[in-house]
Design a protein around this motif. Structure first.
Motif, PDB file in Angstrom:
ATOM      1  N   THR A  17       0.853  -1.205   0.000  1.00  0.00           N
ATOM      2  CA  THR A  17       0.000   0.000   0.000  1.00  0.00           C
ATOM      3  C   THR A  17       0.883   1.248   0.000  1.00  0.00           C
ATOM      4  N   LEU A  18       1.927   1.210   0.834  1.00  0.00           N
ATOM      5  CA  LEU A  18       2.844   2.357   0.873  1.00  0.00           C
ATOM      6  C   LEU A  18       3.536   2.508  -0.476  1.00  0.00           C
ATOM      7  N   ASN A  20       2.532   1.575  -3.450  1.00  0.00           N
ATOM      8  CA  ASN A  20       1.611   2.111  -4.465  1.00  0.00           C
ATOM      9  C   ASN A  20       1.381   3.602  -4.263  1.00  0.00           C
ATOM     10  N   ARG A  21       1.325   4.015  -2.993  1.00  0.00           N
ATOM     11  CA  ARG A  21       1.107   5.434  -2.707  1.00  0.00           C
ATOM     12  C   ARG A  21       2.309   6.255  -3.182  1.00  0.00           C
ATOM     13  N   MET A  25       2.010   8.505  -6.501  1.00  0.00           N
ATOM     14  CA  MET A  25       2.124   9.956  -6.311  1.00  0.00           C
ATOM     15  C   MET A  25       2.896  10.552  -7.477  1.00  0.00           C
ATOM     16  N   THR A  45       9.940   7.336  -8.051  1.00  0.00           N
ATOM     17  CA  THR A  45       9.178   8.410  -7.420  1.00  0.00           C
ATOM     18  C   THR A  45      10.114   9.595  -7.222  1.00  0.00           C
ATOM     19  N   ASN A 119       3.206   1.864  10.721  1.00  0.00           N
ATOM     20  CA  ASN A 119       2.017   2.046   9.888  1.00  0.00           C
ATOM     21  C   ASN A 119       0.730   1.944  10.721  1.00  0.00           C
ATOM     22  N   SER A 146      -0.535   4.283   5.754  1.00  0.00           N
ATOM     23  CA  SER A 146      -0.395   4.142   4.288  1.00  0.00           C
ATOM     24  C   SER A 146      -1.754   4.153   3.606  1.00  0.00           C
ATOM     25  N   THR A 148      -4.509   6.195   4.548  1.00  0.00           N
ATOM     26  CA  THR A 148      -5.019   7.564   4.386  1.00  0.00           C
ATOM     27  C   THR A 148      -3.937   8.494   3.846  1.00  0.00           C
ATOM     28  N   GLY A 149      -2.678   8.093   3.991  1.00  0.00           N
ATOM     29  CA  GLY A 149      -1.588   8.944   3.489  1.00  0.00           C
ATOM     30  C   GLY A 149      -1.082   9.947   4.508  1.00  0.00           C
ATOM     31  N   THR A 152       2.846  10.617   5.442  1.00  0.00           N
ATOM     32  CA  THR A 152       3.740  10.151   4.364  1.00  0.00           C
ATOM     33  C   THR A 152       4.787  11.211   4.030  1.00  0.00           C
TER      34      THR A 152
END
Length: 439
Positions: A17-18, A20-21, A25, A45, A119, A146, A148-149, A152
């Protein structure tokens, strides 16, 4: 030079999840290429102007109970060896488990920077619970969620601070004086054989320049009027042949080689054609804005070749690579020593194409009449007018077109302009970025 950040941790702590975030982004904001399928294990990234590759070690574990822990620990060991910085993820809901403890012991013993990321912290109670992770002895935990973000940004700040300092521009220029060529591809397509065929005959000319930061061996090559550094991804360090680890390891090595080179020779096996893993490597080359030459090896093993077999085979490859398919394709047989020097000459030519500059006046004289003849289609009754274009002073070919309504110019028109530019100037093998800016 690109840096690698690996996300490590036991299963189900939210690594993917992290991942992908972080990668999402960047993709949402920066990437102008469409249709880029990214293997879920690695992606690029950027944060505060630093670009780096993120590797998710999560997808590589073996799903049977008894080999579970060993497999994860092997993953961590490989990640430690290859990455510049590590994000160690734990989960506030379950607290510290035995596996977390084992991994923390491994991480404390090594020299790389480790960011302890806790997390699922999305309320004050959990913020307090996160203090128990000080017990792992890895410094201050950074809390985030991860899903809701939240948090981060702080995590990314810590990652960027942990990366080695960037080289000054002069050093970069000095390092880039001699072209760097990497040979990449799936296991067993003939990378080592090609490397040996190129370097093997007269070993005395080859000086392995050691001491490059991540000890990828750069072999210096200077004969037949060609001079370059070969970034060796072939058998650099043999690992135990455990399938999952081997794949993970070759992925890490490939990312590193691509980030270190100017042009990558992507080797394919003629009998297997292009598969998903080849496409992932190709997209990685394009994403990192490196030159690309495709070498179809083992061509001597294809039976009943007709005069047009090569042409049809090349066409098939180009269809798969679209939209960016202006890539030289060379058919070789390393064992028969067929056309291996053509592959090299082409790779050096692509290095030159990558440095090609187009003067603004020359660009506008050529492209403006074409735009006038075929303007971008109007949208909602609004006419799109492109005033002028220029090549940006970037290390790789990037063009800016100044437009009254940049948001309305769609991808097909971007590709139309790119194809016109390519038809006039030789950018073969080099990915090109086209931006539309407000005039």
């Amino acid at each position: 030079m690109g840096n690698i950040v690996a996300i490590v941790g036991r299963p189900n702590v939210g690594k993917s999840t992290l991942f992908n975030r972080l990668v999402g982004m960047r993709q949402a904001i920066v990437d102008a290429t469409e249709g880029t399928t990214r293997d879920r294990h690695y992606g690029t990234t950027d944060w505060r102007g630093r670009e780096f590759t993120v590797v998710d070690t999560g997808g590589f574990t073996v799903n049977s109970e008894d080999v579970f822990e060993q497999a994860i620990c092997r993953q961590v060991a490989l990640a430690i060896e290859e990455a510049d910085s590590l994000i160690f993820m734990v989960d506030v809901e379950t607290g510290i488990t035995d596996l977390d403890q084992t991994m923390a012991d491994m991480l404390r013993r090594q020299k790389k920077p480790v960011i302890l990321a806790v997390n699922k912290v999305d309320n004050t109670q959990r913020q307090t619970d996160a203090y128990e992770f000080y017990a792992l002895g890895l410094g201050d935990p950074i809390t985030f969620s991860s899903m809701t973000g939240s948090g981060t940004g702080e995590l990314m700040d810590a990652v960027v601070e942990s990366l080695p300092a960037e080289q000054p521009e002069e050093e970069k220029a000095e390092e880039n004086a001699i072209p760097k060529i990497a040979i990449v591809g799936r296991p067993n397509v003939g990378k080592s054989s090609l490397t040996n065929a190129l370097l093997g005959e007269e070993r005395n000319i080859v000086t392995p320049i050691a001491g490059t930061t991540r000890d990828a061996i750069h072999s210096y090559y200077n004969k037949f009027g060609m001079e370059f550094n070969l970034v060796d991804t072939a058998g650099l360090r043999k690992k135990q042949k455990v399938t999952d680890d081997l794949e993970f390891y070759s992925v890490m090595r490939t990312i590193r080689a691509i980030e270190d080179c100017d042009t990558a020779i992507l080797m394919l096996d003629a009998s297997l054609g292009v598969d998903a893993q080849d496409m992932n490597i190709f997209h990685l080359i394009v994403k990192n804005r490196k030159g690309c030459v495709i070498v179809v090896n083992k061509w001597d093993t294809i039976p009943d070749k007709q005069s047009n077999t090569t042409k049809e085979y090349a066409e098939n490859i180009r269809k798969k690579l679209a939209p960016f398919n202006d890539v030289p394709i060379i058919f070789t047989s390393v064992t028969e020593k067929q056309r291996i020097f053509d592959a090299l000459k082409t790779a050096l030519k692509v290095c030159d194409n990558r440095k090609r500059r187009v003067p603004t006046a020359e660009l506008n004289d050529f492209i403006l009449p074409i735009i006038e003849q075929t303007p971008p289609p109007s949208i909602k009754g609004k006419y799109i007018r492109i005033k002028y274009a220029m090549m940006l002073p970037t290390p790789t070919p990037q063009f800016a077109f100044f437009v009254n309504l940049p948001q309305y110019v769609k991808d097909p028109y971007r590709r139309f302009l790119e194809n016109r530019i390519r038809s006039q100037w030789d950018f073969s093998g080099v990915p090109m970025q086209i931006y539309f800016r407000q005039k």
